[in-house]
Design an enzyme around this catalytic site. Structure first.
Site, PDB file in Angstrom:
ATOM      1  N   LYS A   1     -26.047 -15.813 -15.682  1.00  0.00           N
ATOM      2  CA  LYS A   1     -26.162 -15.214 -14.353  1.00  0.00           C
ATOM      3  C   LYS A   1     -26.639 -16.228 -13.309  1.00  0.00           C
ATOM      4  CE  LYS A   1     -24.759 -11.032 -15.393  1.00  0.00           C
ATOM      5  NZ  LYS A   1     -23.517 -10.499 -14.825  1.00  0.00           N
TER       6      LYS A   1
ATOM      7  N   TYR B   1     -28.145 -14.784 -21.285  1.00  0.00           N
ATOM      8  CA  TYR B   1     -27.785 -13.955 -20.117  1.00  0.00           C
ATOM      9  C   TYR B   1     -28.307 -14.593 -18.826  1.00  0.00           C
ATOM     10  CZ  TYR B   1     -27.320  -9.544 -17.450  1.00  0.00           C
ATOM     11  OH  TYR B   1     -26.992  -8.573 -16.535  1.00  0.00           O
TER      12      TYR B   1
ATOM     13  N   ALA C   1     -17.543  -7.388 -14.813  1.00  0.00           N
ATOM     14  CA  ALA C   1     -17.662  -7.332 -16.288  1.00  0.00           C
ATOM     15  C   ALA C   1     -18.807  -8.217 -16.750  1.00  0.00           C
ATOM     16  CB  ALA C   1     -16.353  -7.783 -16.928  1.00  0.00           C
TER      17      ALA C   1
ATOM     18  N   ASP D   1      -8.647  -8.317 -21.621  1.00  0.00           N
ATOM     19  CA  ASP D   1      -9.928  -8.962 -21.893  1.00  0.00           C
ATOM     20  C   ASP D   1     -10.037 -10.152 -20.939  1.00  0.00           C
ATOM     21  OD1 ASP D   1     -12.031 -10.530 -22.866  1.00  0.00           O
ATOM     22  OD2 ASP D   1     -11.742  -9.755 -24.908  1.00  0.00           O
TER      23      ASP D   1
ATOM     24  N   GLY E   1     -20.147   2.538 -15.893  1.00  0.00           N
ATOM     25  CA  GLY E   1     -21.351   1.919 -15.328  1.00  0.00           C
ATOM     26  C   GLY E   1     -21.186   1.499 -13.878  1.00  0.00           C
TER      27      GLY E   1
HETATM   28  P1  NAI Z   1     -21.778  -1.737 -18.788  1.00  0.00           P
HETATM   29  O1  NAI Z   1     -21.959  -2.340 -20.142  1.00  0.00           O
HETATM   30  O2  NAI Z   1     -22.067  -0.300 -18.603  1.00  0.00           O
HETATM   31  O3  NAI Z   1     -20.297  -2.016 -18.268  1.00  0.00           O
HETATM   32  C1  NAI Z   1     -19.693  -3.271 -18.383  1.00  0.00           C
HETATM   33  C2  NAI Z   1     -18.194  -3.097 -18.421  1.00  0.00           C
HETATM   34  O4  NAI Z   1     -17.615  -4.403 -18.572  1.00  0.00           O
HETATM   35  C3  NAI Z   1     -17.728  -2.272 -19.624  1.00  0.00           C
HETATM   36  O5  NAI Z   1     -16.783  -1.298 -19.228  1.00  0.00           O
HETATM   37  C4  NAI Z   1     -17.116  -3.301 -20.551  1.00  0.00           C
HETATM   38  O6  NAI Z   1     -16.082  -2.796 -21.379  1.00  0.00           O
HETATM   39  C5  NAI Z   1     -16.597  -4.327 -19.548  1.00  0.00           C
HETATM   40  N1  NAI Z   1     -16.373  -5.614 -20.186  1.00  0.00           N
HETATM   41  C6  NAI Z   1     -17.191  -6.270 -21.044  1.00  0.00           C
HETATM   42  N2  NAI Z   1     -16.604  -7.384 -21.488  1.00  0.00           N
HETATM   43  C7  NAI Z   1     -15.387  -7.442 -20.901  1.00  0.00           C
HETATM   44  C8  NAI Z   1     -14.316  -8.354 -20.992  1.00  0.00           C
HETATM   45  N3  NAI Z   1     -14.371  -9.424 -21.780  1.00  0.00           N
HETATM   46  N4  NAI Z   1     -13.200  -8.119 -20.251  1.00  0.00           N
HETATM   47  C9  NAI Z   1     -13.122  -7.022 -19.465  1.00  0.00           C
HETATM   48  N5  NAI Z   1     -14.116  -6.123 -19.345  1.00  0.00           N
HETATM   49  C10 NAI Z   1     -15.239  -6.328 -20.069  1.00  0.00           C
HETATM   50  O7  NAI Z   1     -22.669  -2.651 -17.829  1.00  0.00           O
HETATM   51  P2  NAI Z   1     -23.302  -2.336 -16.385  1.00  0.00           P
HETATM   52  O8  NAI Z   1     -24.718  -1.990 -16.562  1.00  0.00           O
HETATM   53  O9  NAI Z   1     -22.424  -1.418 -15.626  1.00  0.00           O
HETATM   54  O10 NAI Z   1     -23.268  -3.798 -15.733  1.00  0.00           O
HETATM   55  C11 NAI Z   1     -22.218  -4.256 -14.907  1.00  0.00           C
HETATM   56  C12 NAI Z   1     -22.562  -5.654 -14.422  1.00  0.00           C
HETATM   57  O11 NAI Z   1     -23.831  -5.642 -13.764  1.00  0.00           O
HETATM   58  C13 NAI Z   1     -22.672  -6.679 -15.544  1.00  0.00           C
HETATM   59  O12 NAI Z   1     -22.185  -7.925 -15.095  1.00  0.00           O
HETATM   60  C14 NAI Z   1     -24.169  -6.759 -15.770  1.00  0.00           C
HETATM   61  O13 NAI Z   1     -24.549  -7.981 -16.337  1.00  0.00           O
HETATM   62  C15 NAI Z   1     -24.687  -6.608 -14.350  1.00  0.00           C
HETATM   63  N6  NAI Z   1     -26.073  -6.156 -14.265  1.00  0.00           N
HETATM   64  C16 NAI Z   1     -26.452  -4.904 -14.694  1.00  0.00           C
HETATM   65  C17 NAI Z   1     -27.770  -4.505 -14.582  1.00  0.00           C
HETATM   66  C18 NAI Z   1     -28.236  -3.150 -14.987  1.00  0.00           C
HETATM   67  O14 NAI Z   1     -29.441  -2.859 -14.817  1.00  0.00           O
HETATM   68  N7  NAI Z   1     -27.413  -2.275 -15.517  1.00  0.00           N
HETATM   69  C19 NAI Z   1     -28.781  -5.419 -14.029  1.00  0.00           C
HETATM   70  C20 NAI Z   1     -28.272  -6.677 -13.620  1.00  0.00           C
HETATM   71  C21 NAI Z   1     -26.964  -7.015 -13.723  1.00  0.00           C
END
Ligand code: NAI
Length: 432
Positions: free
Chosen positions: A341, A337, A273, A248, A205
Site C-alpha cells: 500500500k 500489505y 482489488a 484475475d 465490499g
Molecule cells: P474485500 O475482500 O471485501 O473485496 C476485495 C475484492 O477484490 C473481492 O471481490 C475480491 O474477489 C477482489 N479481488 C481480489 N483479488 C483479485 C484479483 N487478483 N483480481 C480481481 N479481483 C480481485 O475487500 P474490501 O474491504 O472491500 O477492500 C477493498 C480495497 O480497500 C482493498 O484494496 C483493500 O486493501 C482496501 N482497504 C480496505 C480497508 C478496510 O477496512 N476494509 C482498509 C484499507 C484499505
C-alpha cells in the site's frame, strides 16, 4: 459486524455511562442520501489575513445559505496568512464559533500551497496543518475539520462541494491541495453521465459501493473481479445496469484484456482489488508475501501502464488507486500489505504529473482506515474495537465513505486534484 457500541452510546443511558466513564462518544454521522443530500444548515464564511481569492461565487454555488448563528459549515479563508502574527487571526476567527457548529458539521480551512512562498509564510501555512489536525481531534459530535490548499477558487469547486457535503462524513484531519483550473462542462447532478468506469474487485465490499456510487453519478460501470466471484460481479453489474468482467487482475495481459473488452476506452479506472495475508515477518513465508505485492501493487502498475500506453484511458480520465492507512503508518502483522500500500502511494505521486501532462489523466489515491466490510469483520474482537474507536469520530467508516471520496476524485470537475492521497479514516490515530 454491526457497531453495537455506537448504537448504545446514542441512547440516554449510553450517553450518561460513556461520559461518566470517559469512554469514546461516537456520534451517528449524517451521510449523503437522496433524501438528505446537503448538510441541512448554513455556511459561515470567515477570513484571516488578507485573502487573494474571491471565494464568494463558488461558496454561493454550494447552495448552503449564509448562517452566522448555528452553521453546519464554516469556511475560514486563511490563504492570506503570511506570517506567524497573522495566525492570531485564525484563533480569533474560529474560537468564538466552534461551539456553535452543528453536529456532523464541517470546518474547512483554506490555505496556500507551501511552495513558492518564503519561509515565514511557509511556517505560518504549515502551522495551519497542525491546527486543523488538532482541532479535528477535539471537536467531537461527528464534526470534521480539513485543510484545503488552493490557488484557484474555481478549480477547487468540486473539492469544496465534497468537503461541504455529507459525502465527506468520514474524511477528517486531511490536507488536500488543488492546482490550476481545468475547464469542464459539468452536470453536477449526474457528473459521470456518458462516461465509462471500471472498478477492480467490484463484486463486493468497498468496490461494490464504489461501483454503485459511480453508477448513481451516471457512469456506465464495468465490474471486474476474479472468475470465482463472477456470479457476484454479475449481480452487482445487473443491479447497476453495467457489465461484469471476470478477470484475475494479476494476469500478465490483464491490461490488454481490459482494453479489448472496452474498445471505446474508459474514463474512470478504480484500482480497488486488494488482499491481505497477515503474519508477522518472522512467520511469513514467501507464499504469503508475494500474492499481496502482486495483487495490491504489481498488477496495478502493469495494468495502468498497459492502459495508458494503449491510450485506453481517455483524456480527462481519472485513475483512483486504493492505498490504506497501513501503508502510511505501518501495522503489525502486515509488512507485506503495508509495503504494497505504501507502494501505491509512490506510484500515485510519481505518475500523477506525468499522466496529466502526457495523457490528460489525473491519478490520486484513497487510503481507507477502518471500514466495516467482510475483511474487517474477520478481525478479532478487541483489535476490531480498537480499529473502530481509535479515530476522531470514534467509529468505523462505511464502504460508501470510500466510494464518495472516489466519486469526488473521479468527478469531471476534479481535474485540478492530482497526486493526492486522501485518507478516509475518520482521522485515525494511526499514521496521523
Ligand atoms: P474485500 O475482500 O471485501 O473485496 C476485495 C475484492 O477484490 C473481492 O471481490 C475480491 O474477489 C477482489 N479481488 C481480489 N483479488 C483479485 C484479483 N487478483 N483480481 C480481481 N479481483 C480481485 O475487500 P474490501 O474491504 O472491500 O477492500 C477493498 C480495497 O480497500 C482493498 O484494496 C483493500 O486493501 C482496501 N482497504 C480496505 C480497508 C478496510 O477496512 N476494509 C482498509 C484499507 C484499505
Amino acid at each position: 459486524m454491526a457497531d453495537r457500541y455506537l448504537r448504545f452510546a446514542g441512547t440516554a443511558p449510553g450517553r450518561l455511562l460513556t461520559r461518566r466513564l470517559g469512554l469514546p462518544q461516537p456520534a451517528p454521522l449524517h451521510r449523503f442520501s437522496p433524501e438528505r443530500p446537503s448538510l441541512g444548515g448554513g455556511l459561515l464564511h470567515l477570513t484571516a489575513g488578507k485573502p487573494d481569492l474571491d471565494l464568494a461565487p463558488v461558496l454561493a454555488r454550494t447552495g448552503l445559505p449564509e448562517d452566522t448563528g448555528h452553521p453546519a459549515a464554516v469556511v475560514l479563508d486563511a490563504t492570506g496568512v503570511r506570517d506567524v502574527d497573522a495566525l492570531a487571526e485564525v484563533h480569533a476567527a474560529l474560537r468564538p464559533v466552534v461551539r456553535s457548529v452543528a453536529s456532523s458539521g464541517r470546518i474547512v480551512v483554506l490555505g496556500s500551497p507551501l511552495d513558492p512562498c518564503d519561509h515565514h509564510q511557509a511556517a505560518a501555512q504549515q502551522a495551519l496543518e497542525g491546527f486543523v489536525r488538532s482541532l479535528g481531534k477535539e471537536i467531537g459530535r461527528g464534526r470534521t475539520v480539513n485543510l484545503l490548499r488552493l490557488t484557484d477558487a474555481g478549480a477547487a469547486e468540486s473539492t469544496l462541494r465534497f468537503l461541504l457535503s455529507p459525502k465527506s462524513a468520514y474524511v477528517s484531519g486531511q490536507v488536500i491541495e488543488t492546482g490550476a483550473a481545468q475547464e469542464a462542462d459539468v452536470d453536477w447532478e449526474r457528473p459521470l453521465a456518458g462516461r465509462t468506469a471500471l472498478v477492480t474487485g467490484g463484486a463486493r465490499g468497498i468496490g461494490e459501493a464504489v461501483a454503485a456510487t459511480l453508477a448513481r453519478d451516471g457512469a456506465r460501470v464495468v465490474v471486474l473481479d476474479v472468475p470465482q466471484a463472477e456470479q457476484d460481479a454479475r449481480r452487482v453489474a445487473e443491479q447497476l445496469g453495467g457489465t461484469a468482467l471476470a478477470l484475475d487482475i494479476t494476469a500478465a495481459d490483464a491490461g490488454e484484456r481490459i482494453a479489448a473488452a472496452l474498445p471505446d476506452g474508459l474514463d474512470v479506472l478504480v484500482h480497488n482489488a486488494g488482499i491481505t495475508r497477515d503474519r508477522r515477518l518472522v512467520n511469513m513465508p514467501a507464499e504469503r508475501w508475494s500474492p499481496v505485492l502482486e495483487v495490491n501493487l504489481a498488477s496495478m502498475l502493469r495494468t495502468t501502464d498497459a492502459l495508458l500506453g494503449a491510450g485506453a484511458v481517455k483524456r480527462g480520465g481519472r485513475i483512483v488507486a486504493t492505498a490504506s492507512i497501513a501503508g502510511l503508518a505501518g501495522n503489525a502483522g502486515q509488512t507485506n500489505y503495508g509495503a504494497s500500500k505504501a507502494g501505491v502511494v509512490g506510484l500515485v505521486r510519481s505518475l500523477a504529473p506525468r499522466a496529466l501532462a502526457g495523457h490528460g489523466v489525473t491519478v490520486n489515491a484513497v487510503a481507507p482506515g477502518f471500514i466495516e466490510t467482510k475483511m474487517t469483520a474477520a478481525v478479532p474482537l478487541f483489535i476490531r474495537e480498537a480499529g473502530r474507536r481509535m479515530n476522531s469520530l470514534a467509529q468505523g467508516g462505511l464502504p460508501a465513505d470510500v466510494a464518495e471520496t472516489t466519486a469526488w476524485l473521479a468527478h469531471p470537475a476534479s481535474g485540478a486534484v492530482n497526486g493526492q492521497v486522501v485518507r478516509v479514516c475518520g482521522q485515525s490515530l494511526l499514521g496521523a
